[in-house]
Design a protein around this motif. Structure first.
Motif, PDB file in Angstrom:
ATOM      1  N   PRO A   1      31.978  59.311  84.051  1.00 42.21           N
ATOM      2  CA  PRO A   1      32.604  58.524  85.839  1.00 42.21           C
ATOM      3  C   PRO A   1      32.952  57.318  85.408  1.00 42.21           C
ATOM      4  O   PRO A   1      33.675  56.588  86.253  1.00 42.21           O
ATOM      5  CB  PRO A   1      31.536  59.222  86.952  1.00 42.21           C
ATOM      6  CG  PRO A   1      30.932  60.861  86.466  1.00 42.21           C
ATOM      7  CD  PRO A   1      30.751  60.376  84.654  1.00 42.21           C
ATOM      8  N   THR A   2      31.825  56.175  84.661  1.00 43.79           N
ATOM      9  CA  THR A   2      32.031  55.337  84.966  1.00 43.79           C
ATOM     10  C   THR A   2      33.301  55.180  83.968  1.00 43.79           C
ATOM     11  O   THR A   2      33.747  53.623  84.244  1.00 43.79           O
ATOM     12  CB  THR A   2      30.600  55.072  84.234  1.00 43.79           C
ATOM     13  OG1 THR A   2      29.549  55.512  84.053  1.00 43.79           O
ATOM     14  CG2 THR A   2      30.138  52.944  84.068  1.00 43.79           C
ATOM     15  N   SER A   3      34.071  55.428  83.138  1.00 45.94           N
ATOM     16  CA  SER A   3      34.993  55.471  82.644  1.00 45.94           C
ATOM     17  C   SER A   3      36.228  55.410  83.618  1.00 45.94           C
ATOM     18  O   SER A   3      36.998  54.428  83.102  1.00 45.94           O
ATOM     19  CB  SER A   3      35.472  56.447  81.433  1.00 45.94           C
ATOM     20  OG  SER A   3      34.644  56.148  80.478  1.00 45.94           O
ATOM     21  N   LEU A   4      36.226  55.987  84.656  1.00 48.61           N
ATOM     22  CA  LEU A   4      37.359  56.422  86.067  1.00 48.61           C
ATOM     23  C   LEU A   4      37.118  54.968  86.394  1.00 48.61           C
ATOM     24  O   LEU A   4      37.871  54.848  86.855  1.00 48.61           O
ATOM     25  CB  LEU A   4      36.830  57.209  86.976  1.00 48.61           C
ATOM     26  CG  LEU A   4      36.592  58.595  85.758  1.00 48.61           C
ATOM     27  CD1 LEU A   4      36.765  60.085  86.542  1.00 48.61           C
ATOM     28  CD2 LEU A   4      37.969  58.986  85.216  1.00 48.61           C
ATOM     29  N   GLU A   5      36.511  54.149  86.872  1.00 50.38           N
ATOM     30  CA  GLU A   5      36.277  52.650  87.103  1.00 50.38           C
ATOM     31  C   GLU A   5      37.136  51.277  86.352  1.00 50.38           C
ATOM     32  O   GLU A   5      36.719  50.791  86.619  1.00 50.38           O
ATOM     33  CB  GLU A   5      34.759  52.378  86.883  1.00 50.38           C
ATOM     34  CG  GLU A   5      33.689  53.120  88.267  1.00 50.38           C
ATOM     35  CD  GLU A   5      32.561  53.280  88.620  1.00 50.38           C
ATOM     36  OE1 GLU A   5      31.814  52.306  88.079  1.00 50.38           O
ATOM     37  OE2 GLU A   5      31.789  53.702  88.964  1.00 50.38           O
ATOM     38  N   ASP A   6      37.075  51.351  85.009  1.00 46.34           N
ATOM     39  CA  ASP A   6      37.621  51.153  83.892  1.00 46.34           C
ATOM     40  C   ASP A   6      39.398  51.240  84.101  1.00 46.34           C
ATOM     41  O   ASP A   6      40.509  51.891  83.888  1.00 46.34           O
ATOM     42  CB  ASP A   6      37.775  51.419  83.316  1.00 46.34           C
ATOM     43  CG  ASP A   6      37.765  50.147  81.581  1.00 46.34           C
ATOM     44  OD1 ASP A   6      38.768  49.534  81.849  1.00 46.34           O
ATOM     45  OD2 ASP A   6      37.111  50.238  80.883  1.00 46.34           O
ATOM     46  N   ASP A   7      39.395  50.244  84.946  1.00 45.48           N
ATOM     47  CA  ASP A   7      41.322  50.173  85.381  1.00 45.48           C
ATOM     48  C   ASP A   7      42.205  50.280  83.891  1.00 45.48           C
ATOM     49  O   ASP A   7      42.857  51.851  83.501  1.00 45.48           O
ATOM     50  CB  ASP A   7      41.874  49.784  85.899  1.00 45.48           C
ATOM     51  CG  ASP A   7      41.608  48.847  87.321  1.00 45.48           C
ATOM     52  OD1 ASP A   7      40.749  50.432  87.795  1.00 45.48           O
ATOM     53  OD2 ASP A   7      41.639  48.263  87.984  1.00 45.48           O
ATOM     54  N   ALA A   8      41.748  49.817  82.488  1.00 41.05           N
ATOM     55  CA  ALA A   8      42.363  49.754  82.058  1.00 41.05           C
ATOM     56  C   ALA A   8      41.754  50.899  80.929  1.00 41.05           C
ATOM     57  O   ALA A   8      42.841  51.716  80.494  1.00 41.05           O
ATOM     58  CB  ALA A   8      41.640  48.876  80.029  1.00 41.05           C
ATOM     59  N   PHE A   9      40.697  51.992  81.021  1.00 40.35           N
ATOM     60  CA  PHE A   9      41.159  53.216  79.953  1.00 40.35           C
ATOM     61  C   PHE A   9      41.641  54.045  81.337  1.00 40.35           C
ATOM     62  O   PHE A   9      42.324  54.993  80.531  1.00 40.35           O
ATOM     63  CB  PHE A   9      39.289  53.584  80.272  1.00 40.35           C
ATOM     64  CG  PHE A   9      39.048  55.162  80.131  1.00 40.35           C
ATOM     65  CD1 PHE A   9      38.730  55.089  78.819  1.00 40.35           C
ATOM     66  CD2 PHE A   9      39.051  56.289  81.722  1.00 40.35           C
ATOM     67  CE1 PHE A   9      38.458  56.001  78.283  1.00 40.35           C
ATOM     68  CE2 PHE A   9      38.627  57.498  80.691  1.00 40.35           C
ATOM     69  CZ  PHE A   9      38.508  57.381  79.157  1.00 40.35           C
TER      70      PHE A   9
ATOM     71  N   HIS B   1      30.739  60.985  92.516  1.00 37.59           N
ATOM     72  CA  HIS B   1      32.252  59.857  92.346  1.00 37.59           C
ATOM     73  C   HIS B   1      33.029  60.753  92.817  1.00 37.59           C
ATOM     74  O   HIS B   1      34.285  61.139  92.304  1.00 37.59           O
ATOM     75  CB  HIS B   1      32.367  59.534  90.853  1.00 37.59           C
ATOM     76  CG  HIS B   1      31.203  58.842  90.365  1.00 37.59           C
ATOM     77  ND1 HIS B   1      30.287  59.077  90.308  1.00 37.59           N
ATOM     78  CD2 HIS B   1      30.984  57.078  90.437  1.00 37.59           C
ATOM     79  CE1 HIS B   1      29.072  58.296  88.857  1.00 37.59           C
ATOM     80  NE2 HIS B   1      29.585  57.284  89.975  1.00 37.59           N
ATOM     81  N   LEU B   2      32.860  61.368  94.537  1.00 36.53           N
ATOM     82  CA  LEU B   2      34.006  62.488  94.622  1.00 36.53           C
ATOM     83  C   LEU B   2      34.944  61.702  94.431  1.00 36.53           C
ATOM     84  O   LEU B   2      36.654  62.328  94.184  1.00 36.53           O
ATOM     85  CB  LEU B   2      33.391  62.683  96.260  1.00 36.53           C
ATOM     86  CG  LEU B   2      34.545  64.091  96.146  1.00 36.53           C
ATOM     87  CD1 LEU B   2      34.844  65.370  95.713  1.00 36.53           C
ATOM     88  CD2 LEU B   2      33.725  65.086  97.689  1.00 36.53           C
ATOM     89  N   ASP B   3      35.527  61.040  95.687  1.00 37.37           N
ATOM     90  CA  ASP B   3      37.257  59.895  95.788  1.00 37.37           C
ATOM     91  C   ASP B   3      38.039  59.710  94.462  1.00 37.37           C
ATOM     92  O   ASP B   3      38.589  60.289  94.016  1.00 37.37           O
ATOM     93  CB  ASP B   3      36.622  58.556  96.404  1.00 37.37           C
ATOM     94  CG  ASP B   3      36.330  58.727  97.779  1.00 37.37           C
ATOM     95  OD1 ASP B   3      36.835  60.059  98.332  1.00 37.37           O
ATOM     96  OD2 ASP B   3      36.115  58.298  98.757  1.00 37.37           O
ATOM     97  N   SER B   4      37.223  59.525  93.268  1.00 40.10           N
ATOM     98  CA  SER B   4      37.968  58.444  92.046  1.00 40.10           C
ATOM     99  C   SER B   4      37.926  60.470  90.738  1.00 40.10           C
ATOM    100  O   SER B   4      39.289  59.998  90.672  1.00 40.10           O
ATOM    101  CB  SER B   4      36.982  57.602  91.627  1.00 40.10           C
ATOM    102  OG  SER B   4      35.385  58.023  91.202  1.00 40.10           O
ATOM    103  N   ILE B   5      37.135  60.853  91.499  1.00 39.07           N
ATOM    104  CA  ILE B   5      37.287  61.830  90.471  1.00 39.07           C
ATOM    105  C   ILE B   5      38.379  63.244  91.343  1.00 39.07           C
ATOM    106  O   ILE B   5      39.699  63.525  90.386  1.00 39.07           O
ATOM    107  CB  ILE B   5      35.887  62.941  90.390  1.00 39.07           C
ATOM    108  CG1 ILE B   5      35.009  61.677  89.503  1.00 39.07           C
ATOM    109  CG2 ILE B   5      36.351  64.499  89.244  1.00 39.07           C
ATOM    110  CD1 ILE B   5      33.217  62.302  89.018  1.00 39.07           C
ATOM    111  N   ARG B   6      38.492  63.137  92.353  1.00 37.41           N
ATOM    112  CA  ARG B   6      39.932  63.406  93.193  1.00 37.41           C
ATOM    113  C   ARG B   6      40.756  62.521  92.973  1.00 37.41           C
ATOM    114  O   ARG B   6      42.048  63.313  92.125  1.00 37.41           O
ATOM    115  CB  ARG B   6      39.062  63.689  94.574  1.00 37.41           C
ATOM    116  CG  ARG B   6      40.797  64.346  95.337  1.00 37.41           C
ATOM    117  CD  ARG B   6      40.398  63.924  96.647  1.00 37.41           C
ATOM    118  NE  ARG B   6      39.359  64.305  97.065  1.00 37.41           N
ATOM    119  CZ  ARG B   6      38.772  63.725  97.603  1.00 37.41           C
ATOM    120  NH1 ARG B   6      38.460  62.341  98.603  1.00 37.41           N
ATOM    121  NH2 ARG B   6      36.454  64.063  98.600  1.00 37.41           N
ATOM    122  N   GLU B   7      40.661  61.885  92.512  1.00 36.64           N
ATOM    123  CA  GLU B   7      42.608  61.442  92.528  1.00 36.64           C
ATOM    124  C   GLU B   7      42.409  61.156  90.591  1.00 36.64           C
ATOM    125  O   GLU B   7      43.642  61.352  90.769  1.00 36.64           O
ATOM    126  CB  GLU B   7      41.676  59.141  93.051  1.00 36.64           C
ATOM    127  CG  GLU B   7      43.163  58.569  92.058  1.00 36.64           C
ATOM    128  CD  GLU B   7      43.371  57.208  92.275  1.00 36.64           C
ATOM    129  OE1 GLU B   7      43.482  55.695  92.586  1.00 36.64           O
ATOM    130  OE2 GLU B   7      41.769  56.708  93.284  1.00 36.64           O
TER     131      GLU B   7
END
Length: 658
Positions: free
Chosen positions: A504-512, A542-548
């Motif tokens: 889930p940490t990778s999903l916080e990286d906009d470039a990734f 990290h429910l919101d970021s993973i849902r997105e």
């Protein structure tokens, strides 16, 4: 075909019938009227002409008669005028060919008009001097008819356009409640429970909406009842009621399952935390004060372990907490123990305990095969040694000699990971997920990343990923794993789906994220369907970021899955909004399955029922025997994974389909 279109078509057909009937009746009436006019006109012409020429006929002046007939013929619009003697012999005749101008010939042929004629006697004194025959020309009638048809058609076309527009708008308004019912039904299929608050005024639609609302509420209640039953069973059998962590039973199941799956050279650590002065706190301030201290410690433990997806964390008994991290290095043990000890010092400053010495930690590390009793014994010895180090101290002991091949210290880890990334020393192992149907077909491959050290020995992801999380290298590793995974032609392996674990940490990286979306869209047509797996604990955190993220990759034809389902004591309602393609039941529950009717069997069945009720597939991981596979088949799981079907092996040497 939609009801709206059907009603529009019905309206159009009905209008066409009405138009055709009205058009035909109008045409027939106009033609009759014109025919009657022509008959009256031709009769009046014949009579007046006969009277006009009578004196000249009596004088037998045919020249004047002919002039009068010609003058009338030229001024009028007649097909023929003839003058015959009493014996019928035609003495004078004027004719005009029938040519209808400005009217299509197909219309002339399609709409015949009767051409009237009239005969009038011409008197010569008291005797008959002859007869006049006048035959009307149909051109005028056809021109008038054609003009009427054009104007009538234009009028009806305008009426039709207005009617269709009005009908379209009116039907959309009238069918708006039906469209809302359709959306409600679609949402219900997606297991989203929408209730229409505004009821339509139309009685029939109102009844339908009320029935849909009742059904939606009933289905929602059924799901919530199933979820509550599963959660209640899990809480009673596996959860500590005070801290809401797992209990000793769940801890032992998780640890034994993880130890059982490791290779002989596996590694990991067990941490034993003991809270001091709990009995004295209960006696002095009451049981509630003791419970608050335990809850505070449970919270700090969870916050200290968020980077470790496979952690087993439980309250064992009284003030003892157990933490188990499979595939973790001794360096990780020291880092985690230091962090927890610092957190205990902060708790001491909150003055919720009787003393600043909140507790001590004993850390037992192992390399190679071991057992849970041995780990607990070593951790207890380490805990005893930690008591000599002062308040909130910790001690680390090794069950066997610690491996010298692992990097020691954070900087050494960083250097080793950076070099591995630069040299792309990442390899992939694959393990099959087997369908629960006839023939136990391979339906998916799960890929496991490993880093090859410079000495040729491999490090499992569970060993280096926590370090990569702290060093901010995890997105680079995830990117390289995805690139390497999707270079393979999986059609030769007989699978169309692969599972890749993603942090889930990778999903916080906009470039990734931008790179990944572009990479997935650019995959060729023969590329496999990818399911990105997250642990249940990470998904809840990290429910919101993973849902997105799930919505974005589903647009590319891919999906997500949840690993270690049931390890986290989360409310199951989050599955409705996240809606993964599948969930994997944690091996701790699979390991407890036996032939009898036990809590684990009931719990697995309940989890399966909840997931299936919202169209989510269920996979059991950690299947080690035929007996477990047989029980899981009875419980109606969709697929299984474990050493019973095959251990992970290098993807490059995975058997191909012939």
């Amino acid at each position: 075909m939609t009801l709206y279109r059907q009603l529009i078509i019905f309206t159009v057909v009905l209008f066409l019938f009405l138009f055709t009937g009205t058009w035909y009746a109008k045409l027939a009436n106009t033609r009759t009227f014109l025919t009657n006019q022509l008959e009256s006109h031709v009769q009046d012409t014949a009579t007046s002409l006969a009277l006009s020429i009578s004196p000249h006929v009596a004088q037998k002046d045919l020249t004047v008669v002919e002039g009068m007939i010609s003058a009338l013929f030229d001024r009028g619009y007649y097909q023929k005028i003839t003058f015959a003697d009493p014996r019928g012999k035609v003495l004078i005749e004027r004719t005009l060919p029938v040519r209808v101008e400005d009217v299509p010939q197909w219309f002339v042929a399609l709409v015949p008009v009767k051409t009237p004629e009239a005969v009038s006697d011409v008197m010569a004194g008291w005797n008959q001097g002859g007869s006049i025959l006048v035959k009307s020309h149909p051109g005028y009638a056809y021109a008038t008819l054609w003009s009427e048809v054009i104007s009538m058609t234009v009028w009806f076309a305008a009426c039709a356009a207005f009617l269709l527009l009005a009908a379209g708008i009116g039907l959309r308004i009238l069918l708006k409640p039906l469209a809302a019912v359709e959306r409600q039904a679609d949402a219900l299929c997606r297991k989203e429970y929408q209730v229409q608050e505004s009821l339509p005024r139309t009685r029939e639609f109102k009844s339908v909406v009320e029935a849909m609302n009742r059904m939606t509420v009933k289905v929602k209640e059924m799901f919530e009842e199933q979820a509550a039953r599963a959660e209640g069973l899990q809480e009673r059998a596996y959860q500590d009621p005070v801290t809401l962590l797992g209990n000793r039973r769940l801890f032992e199941s998780q640890v034994n399952a993880d130890l059982g799956r490791q290779e002989h050279n596996g590694c990991g650590l067990l941490i034993l935390l003991r809270i001091h002065g709990l009995d004295a706190l209960n006696q002095k301030k009451g049981l509630q004060a003791g419970d608050e201290l335990l809850k505070r410690v449970a919270t700090l433990l969870k916050s200290s372990l968020t980077a470790y997806a496979d952690t087993a964390l439980s309250r064992l008994t009284g003030g003892d907490f157990g933490i188990f991290l499979p595939d973790a290095s001794p360096v990780e043990g020291g880092i985690i123990a230091t962090e927890i000890a610092a957190q205990l010092g902060r708790v001491a400053m909150e003055k919720i305990a009787l003393t600043d010495n909140i507790g001590h930690l004993g850390v037992a590390t192992y390399q190679g095969g071991t057992t849970l009793p041995r780990l607990l014994a070593e951790a207890d010895l380490a805990l005893s040694a930690a008591l000599q180090k002062g308040a909130n101290g910790w001690e680390l002991r090794a069950v066997t000699g610690e491996t010298e091949t692992l990097p020691q210290g954070q900087q050494h880890w960083k250097d080793a990971l950076v070099r591995a990334l630069e040299e792309r020393r990442i390899t992939l192992d694959a393990q099959g997920v087997i369908g629960n149907g006839p023939g136990r077909k391979l339906i998916q491959l799960e890929l496991f990343a490993r880093i090859m050290q410079e000495d040729g020995k491999a490090l499992d992801a569970a060993l280096f990923m926590p370090v990569a999380e702290r060093l901010k290298l995890v997105s680079a590793i995830d990117r390289m794993v995805i690139e390497e995974a999707l270079k393979v032609d999986y059609r030769r392996l007989g699978v169309e789906r692969v599972a890749i674990n993603l942090s889930p940490t990778s999903l916080e990286d906009d470039a990734f994220r931008s790179w990944l979306y572009a990479f997935l869209k650019a995959l060729p047509a023969g590329a496999p369907h990818v399911n990105f797996e997250f642990s249940e604990f990470a998904a809840v955190q990290h429910l919101d970021s993973i849902r997105e993220f799930a919505a974005a990759i589903r647009a590319c034809g891919h999906g997500i899955g949840l690993d270690h389902y049931g390890r986290s004591f989360s409310k199951l309602g989050y599955l409705q909004s996240l809606h993964p393609e599948y969930v994997k039941i944690d091996r701790a529950y699979t390991g407890e399955l036996s032939g009898g009717e036990n809590d684990s069997r009931f719990y697995v069945a309940s989890l399966c029922s909840v997931a299936h009720s919202i169209d989510i597939k269920v996979v059991a991981e950690g299947v080690e025997s035929e007996a477990q596979a047989a029980i899981l088949k009875e419980l109606n799981l969709d697929a299984m994974q474990g050493y019973f079907f095959g251990r992970p092996q290098p993807l490059s040497s995975y058997p191909t389909v012939r």
